[in-house]
Scaffold this motif. Sequence first.
Motif, PDB file in Angstrom:
ATOM      1  N   GLY A 149       0.724  -1.159  -0.041  1.00  0.00           N
ATOM      2  CA  GLY A 149      -0.069   0.066  -0.059  1.00  0.00           C
ATOM      3  C   GLY A 149       0.825   1.170   0.072  1.00  0.00           C
ATOM      4  N   LEU A 150       0.416   2.393  -0.093  1.00  0.00           N
ATOM      5  CA  LEU A 150       0.900   3.597   0.041  1.00  0.00           C
ATOM      6  C   LEU A 150      -0.042   4.593   1.113  1.00  0.00           C
ATOM      7  CD1 LEU A 150       2.928   5.577  -1.432  1.00  0.00           C
ATOM      8  CD2 LEU A 150       1.092   6.403  -2.743  1.00  0.00           C
ATOM      9  N   GLU A 151       0.826   4.968   2.037  1.00  0.00           N
ATOM     10  CA  GLU A 151       0.171   5.822   3.139  1.00  0.00           C
ATOM     11  C   GLU A 151       0.780   7.257   3.505  1.00  0.00           C
ATOM     12  OE1 GLU A 151      -1.012   3.558   6.884  1.00  0.00           O
ATOM     13  OE2 GLU A 151       0.548   4.873   7.915  1.00  0.00           O
ATOM     14  N   PHE A 152      -0.141   7.948   3.708  1.00  0.00           N
ATOM     15  CA  PHE A 152      -0.018   9.611   4.003  1.00  0.00           C
ATOM     16  C   PHE A 152      -0.302   9.811   5.434  1.00  0.00           C
ATOM     17  CE2 PHE A 152      -0.803   9.197  -0.528  1.00  0.00           C
ATOM     18  CZ  PHE A 152      -0.068   9.801  -1.101  1.00  0.00           C
ATOM     19  N   SER A 153       0.513  10.359   6.176  1.00  0.00           N
ATOM     20  CA  SER A 153       0.179  10.794   7.648  1.00  0.00           C
ATOM     21  C   SER A 153       0.796  12.211   8.124  1.00  0.00           C
ATOM     22  CB  SER A 153       0.724   9.737   8.763  1.00  0.00           C
ATOM     23  OG  SER A 153       0.490  10.170   9.997  1.00  0.00           O
ATOM     24  N   TYR A 154       0.111  12.765   8.909  1.00  0.00           N
ATOM     25  CA  TYR A 154       0.863  13.950   9.593  1.00  0.00           C
ATOM     26  C   TYR A 154       0.716  13.799  11.106  1.00  0.00           C
ATOM     27  CZ  TYR A 154       1.544  18.942  10.555  1.00  0.00           C
ATOM     28  OH  TYR A 154       1.947  20.180  11.196  1.00  0.00           O
ATOM     29  N   ARG A 155       1.518  14.430  11.838  1.00  0.00           N
ATOM     30  CA  ARG A 155       1.520  14.270  13.246  1.00  0.00           C
ATOM     31  C   ARG A 155       1.280  15.716  13.665  1.00  0.00           C
ATOM     32  NH1 ARG A 155       1.963   9.095  11.879  1.00  0.00           N
ATOM     33  NH2 ARG A 155       3.081   7.808  13.458  1.00  0.00           N
ATOM     34  N   TYR A 156       0.169  16.091  14.496  1.00  0.00           N
ATOM     35  CA  TYR A 156      -0.198  17.093  15.225  1.00  0.00           C
ATOM     36  C   TYR A 156       0.545  17.239  16.402  1.00  0.00           C
ATOM     37  CZ  TYR A 156      -2.702  20.965  17.643  1.00  0.00           C
ATOM     38  OH  TYR A 156      -2.942  22.003  18.400  1.00  0.00           O
ATOM     39  N   LEU A 157       1.237  18.401  16.610  1.00  0.00           N
ATOM     40  CA  LEU A 157       2.385  18.469  18.083  1.00  0.00           C
ATOM     41  C   LEU A 157       1.730  19.569  19.062  1.00  0.00           C
ATOM     42  CD1 LEU A 157       5.838  18.307  16.472  1.00  0.00           C
ATOM     43  CD2 LEU A 157       4.114  16.319  16.840  1.00  0.00           C
ATOM     44  N   THR A 158       2.075  19.431  20.182  1.00  0.00           N
ATOM     45  CA  THR A 158       1.587  20.322  20.890  1.00  0.00           C
ATOM     46  C   THR A 158       2.775  21.304  21.561  1.00  0.00           C
ATOM     47  OG1 THR A 158       1.858  18.738  22.955  1.00  0.00           O
ATOM     48  CG2 THR A 158      -0.114  18.947  22.140  1.00  0.00           C
ATOM     49  N   THR A 159       3.983  21.061  20.747  1.00  0.00           N
ATOM     50  CA  THR A 159       5.118  21.932  21.000  1.00  0.00           C
ATOM     51  C   THR A 159       5.424  22.870  19.808  1.00  0.00           C
ATOM     52  OG1 THR A 159       7.526  21.945  21.660  1.00  0.00           O
ATOM     53  CG2 THR A 159       6.665  19.967  20.092  1.00  0.00           C
ATOM     54  N   ASP A 160       6.211  23.831  19.888  1.00  0.00           N
ATOM     55  CA  ASP A 160       6.698  24.629  18.899  1.00  0.00           C
ATOM     56  C   ASP A 160       8.023  24.621  18.832  1.00  0.00           C
ATOM     57  OD1 ASP A 160       6.122  26.325  16.584  1.00  0.00           O
ATOM     58  OD2 ASP A 160       6.554  28.034  17.742  1.00  0.00           O
ATOM     59  N   TYR A 161       8.785  23.793  19.713  1.00  0.00           N
ATOM     60  CA  TYR A 161      10.176  23.834  19.752  1.00  0.00           C
ATOM     61  C   TYR A 161      10.704  22.580  18.808  1.00  0.00           C
ATOM     62  CZ  TYR A 161      10.375  27.749  22.882  1.00  0.00           C
ATOM     63  OH  TYR A 161      10.335  29.096  23.158  1.00  0.00           O
ATOM     64  N   LEU A 162       9.953  21.878  18.079  1.00  0.00           N
ATOM     65  CA  LEU A 162      10.747  20.729  17.555  1.00  0.00           C
ATOM     66  C   LEU A 162      12.080  21.144  16.602  1.00  0.00           C
ATOM     67  CD1 LEU A 162      10.374  17.954  16.348  1.00  0.00           C
ATOM     68  CD2 LEU A 162       8.923  18.849  14.458  1.00  0.00           C
TER      69      LEU A 162
END
Length: 284
Positions: free
Chosen positions: A181-194
């Motif tokens: 298969g083929l998969e697309f994902s996004y991670r929503y973070l609670t930090t702005d210091y990545l």
Amino acid sequence: MKNLLLLTFLLPLMAASQDFHFSARLGLMGYQGDLKAKSTSLSQMKPMFSLGARYDLTEHIMARSYFTYGALTATDKNGTASMKARNLDFQTKIIDWELGAQYNILNLNNSWWTPYVFAGVGFFHFNPYTKDAAGEKNFLKPLSTEGQGFVAGVNNYSLTQFNIPFGFGVDYLLGEDHRIGLEFSYRYLTTDYLDDVSGTYVAEADLLKARGAKAVELAYRGDEVSAAPYPVAGYTRGNPKSKDGYGYIAFTYTFRFWFDKYKETSGIPGGKRDRKVGCPSTGY
């Protein structure tokens, strides 16, 4: 501890089930944040790899869990004129664990493929670093480049944090036990210091006193490309109203093979399983 022992006991039973699938992902991971001009850009992506498992709960719903290892990078050199003048960059390794649910839109008993959506919860570990003008690697959190830990109201950030993974994909059956298969994902973070960039510049003298010359050198690097002086305290360095994030595009391979084949060849009862999810019907 009791839950962990229970999971350890149940895992072999789950693995022997026809509803249990091993899974792997291989793809590219990308960052979104203050050091990237276009939020939808796929530039500066790095390789990522996942190992995990899926478990059929119904003919449409699967539980899923993955461990992912990858990397993120970004540089102001690829951004707007004001970003190039700031001249910051970062890199980090990412260790990510997710637990979630997947909804297959088509029934794999009747179809050889299905699109799907998924969402869940997760944790990730990061540790941003950069290389100075001499090419020496420097981790950024200990430098408190925005006054974290010594300026009132600017707190230190944790290197292990919560995230919310979500996305969509498509699975195609190669046979009863194998899927690609083929998969697309996004991670929503609670930090702005990545990326170690979020708010405003701290006073140069205060940063020098608290963390030393290396912190001053790497908090503002515009002097490496122009004669511009170190910005005054409170001058905008990042955008704290928009949290950082990361995502990936990956090929997937999912299989259920070894345990079923072992039962068939060893003569254990149940080696011939009933047709369930993953074996499209040929009759109507």
